[in-house]
Motif scaffolding. Structure first.
Motif, PDB file in Angstrom:
ATOM      1  N   THR A 232      44.091  54.949  40.688  1.00 46.08           N
ATOM      2  CA  THR A 232      44.232  54.829  39.423  1.00 46.08           C
ATOM      3  C   THR A 232      45.315  53.791  38.693  1.00 46.08           C
ATOM      4  N   TYR A 233      46.458  53.951  39.321  1.00 42.36           N
ATOM      5  CA  TYR A 233      47.492  52.839  39.060  1.00 42.36           C
ATOM      6  C   TYR A 233      47.126  51.704  39.607  1.00 42.36           C
ATOM      7  N   LYS A 234      46.504  51.351  40.643  1.00 38.34           N
ATOM      8  CA  LYS A 234      46.108  49.963  41.152  1.00 38.34           C
ATOM      9  C   LYS A 234      45.171  49.433  40.161  1.00 38.34           C
ATOM     10  N   ASN A 235      44.176  50.052  39.827  1.00 41.32           N
ATOM     11  CA  ASN A 235      43.173  49.611  38.702  1.00 41.32           C
ATOM     12  C   ASN A 235      44.048  49.351  37.509  1.00 41.32           C
TER      13      ASN A 235
ATOM     14  N   ASN B  88      47.584  45.261  47.060  1.00 38.31           N
ATOM     15  CA  ASN B  88      47.267  46.354  48.341  1.00 38.31           C
ATOM     16  C   ASN B  88      48.318  46.294  49.457  1.00 38.31           C
ATOM     17  N   ASP B  89      49.218  45.385  49.491  1.00 34.86           N
ATOM     18  CA  ASP B  89      50.331  45.382  50.191  1.00 34.86           C
ATOM     19  C   ASP B  89      51.440  46.262  49.734  1.00 34.86           C
TER      20      ASP B  89
ATOM     21  N   ILE C 178      45.406  45.897  37.990  1.00 31.78           N
ATOM     22  CA  ILE C 178      44.381  44.841  38.234  1.00 31.78           C
ATOM     23  C   ILE C 178      44.001  44.574  36.833  1.00 31.78           C
ATOM     24  N   GLY C 179      43.762  45.573  35.936  1.00 29.19           N
ATOM     25  CA  GLY C 179      43.417  45.401  34.687  1.00 29.19           C
ATOM     26  C   GLY C 179      44.514  44.538  33.698  1.00 29.19           C
ATOM     27  N   GLU C 180      45.874  44.842  33.912  1.00 26.11           N
ATOM     28  CA  GLU C 180      46.837  44.258  33.285  1.00 26.11           C
ATOM     29  C   GLU C 180      46.943  42.828  33.735  1.00 26.11           C
ATOM     30  N   ALA C 181      46.703  42.567  34.996  1.00 32.09           N
ATOM     31  CA  ALA C 181      47.074  41.041  35.363  1.00 32.09           C
ATOM     32  C   ALA C 181      45.781  40.292  34.981  1.00 32.09           C
TER      33      ALA C 181
ATOM     34  N   ASP D 176      36.185  41.521  30.495  1.00 33.34           N
ATOM     35  CA  ASP D 176      35.166  42.796  30.930  1.00 33.34           C
ATOM     36  C   ASP D 176      35.657  43.472  32.020  1.00 33.34           C
ATOM     37  N   ASP D 177      36.302  43.130  33.155  1.00 40.90           N
ATOM     38  CA  ASP D 177      37.089  43.573  34.159  1.00 40.90           C
ATOM     39  C   ASP D 177      38.111  44.470  33.786  1.00 40.90           C
ATOM     40  N   ALA D 178      39.121  43.922  32.872  1.00 38.64           N
ATOM     41  CA  ALA D 178      40.141  44.554  32.362  1.00 38.64           C
ATOM     42  C   ALA D 178      39.623  45.646  31.365  1.00 38.64           C
TER      43      ALA D 178
END
Length: 582
Positions: free
Chosen positions: A147-150, A139-140, A153-156, A206-208
């Motif tokens: 969409t890109y942030k999600n 978020n920094d 997060i999914g990749e991480a 599941d989050d990913a």
């Protein structure tokens, strides 16, 4: 944990390593003379993408092994050949490969790399730290859309889950680190239980799945998708449901700490969860553009899958390298020296493994282990079409340098070919003295999901029609007949396990399947007689050869080897419980 403390600093090193992959002009927010630091990386999307690229590089490890500083910066963390030669699949051409340590039970818990079998242990912790940093600081980065942030997060979360899954199958329970550690934190984090680690991986998966896109543009192949996150969940749950972990009594007692190496109870419902997860992966695949290769012919489908980069069956592949010459890794540690002059050595397919191939009609092939025979080429021709697409056998095509392979005694490709055949799978026809080839570095492919589903469903419910359908789908695309109806659960288990052996051969599944099934001590698997084969010309034939099986070696496997040891340098600090027997 020494490795976790080291990872605090390695995360910084990865910022620099990732940055080195880009031209200086691409660091849009970096003033001249200013070193790249964490704030720089999280100052723009371009910089963030650089860090993500570096995290993929250290966080995704394919079926290949490498000795390249460009990929794995620490010399002690590089490996030279694949794990196949530690199992009944193969024998390494040379004795200094790490696989020999498995065969004579010379695995150790010492820091000395000789005998240490998890060369990438500390790199996994670095990858996990990178993922935690991304999740904390995303978020920094200014100007990112949701969409890109999600996606990020999914990749991480996928990469973090993948690295934990790799440690679970090696060690059982390991410390769960779900946030960035600071030097002021207590870094002596104790091991979590098997159940806690499995649940952590599943939650990340599941989050990913919920956050990742189904697909990317073609230029972004190699990034995590919904399907691969679901496949990781399915693989993890399959391993968790298997006898190694799904038991009240572990392979060796760890006393009050048994739950660090097993669940502490047996629950058949775990198999159903694994089946459900695999089915979900199969159902997600079409939306991501993934499908089994079925349109090249039954004698070519299988080879096309492993030889052709970015085909529809590959759900995730490591994308660290482009074309590589035959005297570069990974080829340098997988090609036979009698084929790629100057290479370290290849992988010889042993008779223990060749005996697993059925005939084309689905019946067992007959081999005379005591006396051999004079009909070798006839027997080869009768085998499952995947044999000829996997094994470099006497008389087969290798490449333009060696259009006819000679593994008979005195033949030009016979030296150190203990099994009478070489591993051909993974090594494309294109690779030769005059042509480089891009490694098809498979991490997940769709066929695995079908076999995971068939195995788990049989264990949960018995050989129901859906389990038959899944394994028969894999057999059909290679021209093999359906499994016979009316098999018992035990008979179906044996057939689907053999199907995994053949379909997933040399893709770094066998070592882990052997251990999760707890069959390593069975004769001829990782203990007992490993058979080679000597091949001789016949005086009265130009097309047929005599074969003579022989005992190449008698291997040793100790029960403690069902899980890897942690390094003693960590254990001696007093907070990390060592696995039993070490």
């Amino acid at each position: 944990m020494k490795t976790i403390i080291r990872a605090v600093f390695c995360g910084i090193l990865c910022l620099v390593a990732a940055a080195c992959d880009k031209n200086l002009s691409e660091f849009l927010d970096k003033a001249p003379g200013v070193d790249v630091n964490e704030n720089t990386i999280f100052s723009s999307r371009v910089q963030l993408e650089t860090f993500i690229t570096g995290t993929y590089r250290i966080g995704i490890h394919s079926i290949f092994t490498y000795n390249d500083a460009a990929l794995i910066p620490a010399p002690a963390s590089r490996t030279f050949t694949i794990n196949a030669a530690a199992t009944d699949e193969a024998e390494a051409e040379v004795t200094f490969f790490h696989t020999e340590n498995w065969n004579d039970a010379n695995i150790t818990a010492n820091d000395n790399p000789v005998g240490r079998e998890d060369y990438r242990y500390w790199i996994r912790w670095t990858a996990i730290r990178n993922c935690n940093i991304i999740l904390e600081r995303l978020n920094d980065v200014p100007g990112l859309d949701e969409t890109y942030k999600n996606q990020v997060i999914g990749e991480a979360k996928f990469i973090r889950a993948l690295n934990y899954s790799e440690m679970l199958k090696r060690y059982g329970g390991v410390p769960i680190i779900d946030k960035r550690q600071q030097l002021t934190d207590d870094l002596k984090v104790k091991r979590n239980t098997v159940e806690e680690v499995v649940n952590f991986i599943v939650k990340d998966c599941d989050d990913a799945v919920s956050l990742l896109p189904a697909t990317y543009p073609a230029t972004f192949r190699g990034r995590a998708t919904k399907t691969v996150a679901q496949m990781l969940k399915a693989r993890t749950l399959l391993y968790a449901a298997s006898p190694l972990f799904n038991t009240a009594t572990p392979y060796l007692s760890l006393g009050d700490n048994n739950k660090l190496i097993c669940y502490g109870n047996q629950d058949n419902a775990r198999w159903q969860k694994a089946a459900d997860a695999a089915k979900a992966a199969i159902e997600l695949a079409p939306g991501g553009g993934f499908a089994l290769i079925t349109d090249k012919g039954t004698d070519k489908n299988y080879k096309f899958m492993w030889e052709q980069n970015d085909n529809t069956e590959i759900v995730l592949a490591e994308k660290a390298y482009g074309a590589r010459g035959r005297q570069q890794f990974p080829w340098y540690g997988t090609q036979p020296a009698v084929i790629a002059l100057g290479s370290w050595g290849g992988v010889s397919v042993m008779h223990n493994f060749i005996r697993k191939y059925e005939k084309k009609d689905g019946t067992p092939q007959t081999w005379d282990l005591d006396n051999g025979g004079t009909d070798l080429m006839k027997k080869y021709a009768e085998l499952d079409p995947r044999f000829a697409q996997t094994v470099g056998y006497n008389g087969s095509y290798w490449n333009k340098d060696y259009p006819v392979l000679e593994t008979f005694q005195g033949g030009r490709n016979a030296a150190s070919c203990w099994g009478g055949a070489w591993m051909k799978k993974l090594i494309p026809d294109l690779l030769s003295s005059t042509a480089n080839a891009v490694p098809n570095s498979i991490v997940f492919r769709l066929a695995e999901a079908y076999l995971n589903y068939a195995e788990a469903l049989n264990e949960a419910q018995g050989p129901v029609p859906a389990a038959y359908d899944a394994v028969n789908t894999i057999r059909a695309r290679s021209g093999m007949p359906k499994l016979p109806a009316g098999l018992t659960q035990e008979q179906f288990r044996a057939r689907v396990r053999n199907e995994r052996d053949i379909e997933l051969a040399f893709e770094d599944h066998r070592l882990w399947d052997i251990r999760r099934w707890m069959i390593a001590e069975n004769e001829g698997v990782m203990k007992g007689k490993l058979y080679g084969m000597r091949i001789y010309k016949l005086a009265n034939s130009t097309t047929e050869f005599r074969y003579e099986p022989y005992v190449k070696e008698v291997r040793t496997f100790l029960p403690r080897m069902y899980l890897h040891p942690f390094l003693n340098s960590e254990v001696y600090k007093g907070y990390l419980v060592q696995n039993p027997g070490w």
